[in-house]
Write an enzyme that holds these catalytic residues in place. Sequence first.
Site, PDB file in Angstrom:
ATOM      1  N   GLY A  71       0.798  -1.158  -0.052  1.00 43.84           N
ATOM      2  CA  GLY A  71       0.101   0.033  -0.069  1.00 43.84           C
ATOM      3  C   GLY A  71       0.791   1.354  -0.119  1.00 43.84           C
ATOM      4  CE1 TYR A 150      -2.808   4.345   3.744  1.00 42.99           C
ATOM      5  CE2 TYR A 150      -3.864   5.312   5.664  1.00 42.99           C
ATOM      6  CZ  TYR A 150      -3.013   4.221   4.845  1.00 42.99           C
ATOM      7  OH  TYR A 150      -2.573   3.459   5.871  1.00 42.99           O
TER       8      TYR A 150
END
Length: 259
Positions: A71, A150
């Site tokens: 990520g 995010y």
Amino acid sequence: MRTYAISGAASGIGRAAKELLEADGHRVIGIDLRDADVIADLSGAQGRASMVRDVTAISGGRLDAVLAVAGLASNSAATARVNYFGMLATLEGLRPLLEQSDAPRAVAVASMAVMFPHDAELAAAFEAGDEAAAVARAEVLAKEEGQAIYATSKRTIARWVRRAAPSADWAGKGIALNAVAPGVIATPMMADSLASAENRRQLESMVPMPLGGIAKAEDVAELLRFLSSVENGHMCGQVVFIDGGADAVMRGDTIFPLT
Ligand SMILES: NC(=O)c1ccc[n+]([C@@H]2O[C@H](COP(=O)([O-])OP(=O)(O)OC[C@H]3O[C@@H](n4cnc5c(N)ncnc54)[C@H](O)[C@@H]3O)[C@@H](O)[C@H]2O)c1
């Protein structure tokens, strides 16, 4: 000995999980942009397809567990691509290999940021599977300060895990699918945010962690080890917070309202 595939295995939480599982005697196929058994860029369709092809070849078509860890935390469209579509492609693309295992497990790494404000338009694009629309919206959001990209990527991946885990494709095939939601973990991803005492204080006020404060990648790796183990045969669709108490402080008992 079990065979694992771990995305994001070259750094931080993915690397700690790889080391822990290898020390237990398991075989780990690491996936990352560099320093991995399978080099793949999960931000695009081509890299995702080559990842599935290469993991299939190296594993012989059988996996016991998949840890989708890779990520990004930057306020950018790349974060939308990797954190949602890349993670989904890892879990869905490798799911057929898990069907060959006697005790198949999968874990997605979300974040305590699932509790932070999200962007409704970006969330809708994620959930519609529309990567072009998600990228277009993320490019707009990236021009503003904030963590909406995010937070939205993590919230929607957590929602996906809860929807998919009990379905015929996952629980129906005996595959335990869950997620973890870490608090602040000292990894290269957080290096800038933790570089100065002032930044650290700011982060600690955003993410209250009364139990132990900022944690280590190994702390999360221990939880990933359990969730992906043979012993974890009955957890399904859970988003397990490993956050020093941030969830308990921030949401308290509101998740169990009394009528
Ligand atoms: N560190 C924290 O405080 C924290 C908190 C909550 C959740 N998380 C999540 O944990 C996961 C791991 O983060 P970390 O802290 O270990 O970060 P990290 O930066 O140390 O590791 C992330 C890894 O993902 C890989 N990666 C990034 N983009 C990729 C791409 N396009 N294709 C393939 N691999 C790619 C990187 O190369 C790197 O090795 C992430 O999903 C992150 O959002 C981290």
